[in-house]
Motif scaffolding. Structure first.
Motif, mmCIF file in Angstrom:
data_model
loop_
_atom_site.group_PDB
_atom_site.id
_atom_site.type_symbol
_atom_site.label_atom_id
_atom_site.label_comp_id
_atom_site.label_asym_id
_atom_site.label_seq_id
_atom_site.Cartn_x
_atom_site.Cartn_y
_atom_site.Cartn_z
ATOM 1 N N LEU A 413 0.841 -1.203 0.000
ATOM 2 C CA LEU A 413 0.000 0.000 0.000
ATOM 3 C C LEU A 413 0.874 1.251 0.000
ATOM 4 O O LEU A 413 0.676 2.181 -0.805
ATOM 5 C CB LEU A 413 -0.913 -0.030 1.233
ATOM 6 N N THR A 435 -6.731 5.127 -1.143
ATOM 7 C CA THR A 435 -6.956 3.681 -1.357
ATOM 8 C C THR A 435 -8.053 3.153 -0.446
ATOM 9 O O THR A 435 -8.228 3.635 0.673
ATOM 10 C CB THR A 435 -5.633 2.924 -1.041
ATOM 11 N N LEU A 447 -6.377 -4.095 -2.900
ATOM 12 C CA LEU A 447 -6.172 -2.665 -2.643
ATOM 13 C C LEU A 447 -6.630 -1.936 -3.890
ATOM 14 O O LEU A 447 -6.198 -2.270 -5.002
ATOM 15 C CB LEU A 447 -4.683 -2.364 -2.401
ATOM 16 N N THR A 449 -6.807 1.687 -5.568
ATOM 17 C CA THR A 449 -6.267 3.039 -5.410
ATOM 18 C C THR A 449 -6.812 3.967 -6.498
ATOM 19 O O THR A 449 -6.805 3.607 -7.678
ATOM 20 C CB THR A 449 -4.726 3.005 -5.482
#
Ligand SMILES: Cc1cc2nc3c(=O)[nH]c(=O)nc-3n(C[C@H](O)[C@H](O)[C@H](O)COP(=O)(O)OP(=O)(O)OC[C@H]3O[C@@H](n4cnc5c(N)ncnc54)[C@H](O)[C@@H]3O)c2cc1C
Length: 530
Positions: A413, A435, A447, A449
């Motif tokens: 991340l 995110t 994840l 984003t």
């Protein structure tokens, strides 16, 4: 009517709250509204078709233009600037599986290439024709869209693969069922597209991703018809459905899909819960996943996304009051918004909610109630409309996504967001990146984003900015041990990073597979693997 150079229905728009423009401007700099090309200007750039008239083909330049691009940021830049590049030579609208088989035979005779086209919502370059010596025909499957069979006993529904989300759900709802597959592109994307890209919906935690929902179907390939019977389970060797899932139009044209449906839930609820910081929030969702509760959704925003969501929500006075309340309860600057979804019988929802919200409260979660969830539910397919308003204000928005085991998630991340935030520093531009954890699993998470930056007055420069950011973020994903795509697929945009994940042997196996079904390479050349 569908927007030709942006997202969604022309009659629907999402207005940017007045304060949001100022805040976004302070984050990345004020935008300069670009001048978009008119339809007439774009049409003037469409080259003549290389095909002659055929009863099954439309050579109409506007039809061809409408099928030339998907929904990625490069696609938007191309359409809005009027520099569309390669356009299919024709569009076909088959009405039956036999029509599709006929088109494949015709393509072999003519040496033409075919691109299967569902809703054209690809964000990775899947449906764009690439420059080629051979003529290219886009095969729009929108006329294969009926409910063919519903086996209520087995809870199996068979549809034409070109059925769009709302039509599929309406047909099931009328009989008391739902598929429960709700990608954010639901309005326009199709069953065949979901299967061909291994799509994931907002409630996939409860209903399962498309690979769990896809029970069987029919595929017309250049080598013949592949029928996939719907068994609940089978040990008869490798599962051929897995070859079709994620095949991105390279293996054949999916004409029918049989899917596992569920009875309509008696109750659906989404609750907003604020957790004090990201580490605590991640520990909490991991714990919920480990409890194996029958939740329909867990969607966790990082502190940056939570801040951005509150800015974009408008409702300034309400948000201020909420912030005061949350601060009083201990959820301050670093707070993270978690949306927890529950669906099923009244009893199941009540019990699951009690257990899940109880576990979150133990971690310092502040339950903000159902109003947040209702607002999210109401707007869940509206968020993409904001892309239109942001573009018109001079800002480009794009998203990227990955998934990784929990142990890698924090570093991944951080490195993806940093690659984006610093990606344009060389030219003095700032990038706003945020995110959410869109899908949570026992062993890891996706994840998702979103990043926003200023459009340049020159579309080529805007494209260069995007390329720089996409390359940096994709490199960060691969280096951080994430998959190059959790749900959007590979297309052309992710293809350079595929070998890092599958290995040369794996990519070679995929090439051989496609050659087996399509020895002359008639279908969607250059996508997924070259
Ligand atoms: C605003 C927005 C939100 C999105 N949200 C999500 C999301 O929440 N989850 C998610 O998973 N994705 C999402 N996407 C990505 C996209 O919607 C998905 O990849 C979707 O599955 C594509 O479906 P489609 O019908 O539009 O396929 P298309 O874009 O038309 O095609 C995609 C690929 O599938 C192939 N294909 C399509 N139909 C067939 C068929 N019948 N037979 C063989 N091959 C076929 C095409 O050749 C192409 O390679 C989003 C996209 C946008 C623009």
């Amino acid at each position: 009517m569908r927007r030709w150079n942006g997202w969604g229905d022309e009659t629907v728009s999402a207005v940017l709250p007045p304060r949001a423009s100022g805040t976004l401007g302070s984050w990345v700099g004020p935008g300069t509204p670009p001048r978009d090309a008119t339809p007439e200007e774009v049409l003037a750039s469409v080259p003549p078709s290389r095909l002659g008239p055929e009863p099954a083909l439309s050579l109409d330049p506007w039809e061809r233009l409408l099928h030339a691009r998907g929904q990625s940021l490069p696609d938007w830049i191309a359409l809005r600037s009027g520099r569309v590049g390669t356009v299919p030579d024709a569009v076909a609208y088959p009405e039956t599986g036999e029509d599709v088989a006929g088109l494949l035979a015709w393509a072999r005779r003519k040496g033409a290439r075919l691109i299967p086209y569902g809703g054209g919502t690809s964000v990775a370059g899947h449906v764009n024709p690439l420059p080629s010596q051979e003529p290219v025909v886009t095969v729009d499957l929108s006329r294969l869209s009926s409910l063919i069979a519903l086996d209520e006993t087995s809870r199996l529904a068979t549809f034409g693969a070109g059925v769009k989300g709302p039509d599929l759900e309406a047909a099931l709802r009328a009989r008391g069922f739902t598929l429960g597959h709700f990608p954010q592109s639901f309005e326009l994307s199709t069953l065949g597209g979901w299967i061909a890209t291994r799509s994931s919906g907002q409630q996939s935690l409860g209903y399962g991703r498309i690979e769990r929902l896809f029970a069987g179907g029919r595929v017309e390939t250049p080598s013949g018809r592949l029928d996939l019977p719907a068994f609940p389970a089978s040990a008869a060797g490798p599962d051929l459905r897995e070859l079709v899932l994620g095949s991105e139009g390279r293996l054949g044209v999916i004409t029918e899909g049989t899917v596992r449906v569920s009875p309509l839930p008696a109750r659906e609820e989404v609750h907003g819960v604020f957790l004090p910081d990201l580490a605590t929030a991640v520990a909490a969702v991991r714990e919920l996943a480990a409890m194996r509760l029958p939740l329909s959704m867990l969607r966790l925003s990082t502190p940056e996304e939570t801040r951005t969501t509150l800015v974009l929500a408008g409702h300034e006075r309400l948000v201020k009051a909420l912030e005061r309340y949350l601060s009083f309860r201990g959820a301050r600057e670093e707070k993270c918004l978690l949306l927890a979804g529950f669906s099923g019988s009244e009893n199941l929802v009540r019990q699951t909610r009690r257990l899940a919200l109880g576990a979150l409260a133990m971690r310092g979660g502040v339950v903000a109630g159902k109003a947040f969830g209702r607002e999210w539910h109401r707007n869940r397919f509206r968020a993409p409309y904001l892309r239109n308003s942001l573009w018109e204000a001079g800002w480009a928005v794009d998203t990227l996504e990955t998934a990784a085991p929990w142990s890698r998630v924090p570093e991944l991340l951080a490195s993806v967001e940093t690659s984006l935030r610093e990606g344009l520093a060389g030219e003095g531009e700032r990038v706003h990146a945020f995110t959410h954890f869109s899908h949570v699993y026992l062993d890891g998470s996706s994840l998702y984003t979103t990043y926003l930056f200023r459009l340049h007055a020159d579309p080529e420069e805007s494209l260069a900015r995007w390329r720089k950011l996409k390359t940096a973020a994709s490199a960060a994903i691969v280096a951080g041990g994430g998959t190059i795509s959790h749900q959007h697929g590979v297309g052309t945009d992710h293809a350079p990073w595929l070998a890092a994940e599958k290995g040369e042997l794996g990519v070679g196996a995929l090439r051989s597979l496609f050659l087996f079904f399509d020895p002359e390479g008639l279908l969607n050349p250059g996508k997924l693997v070259s």
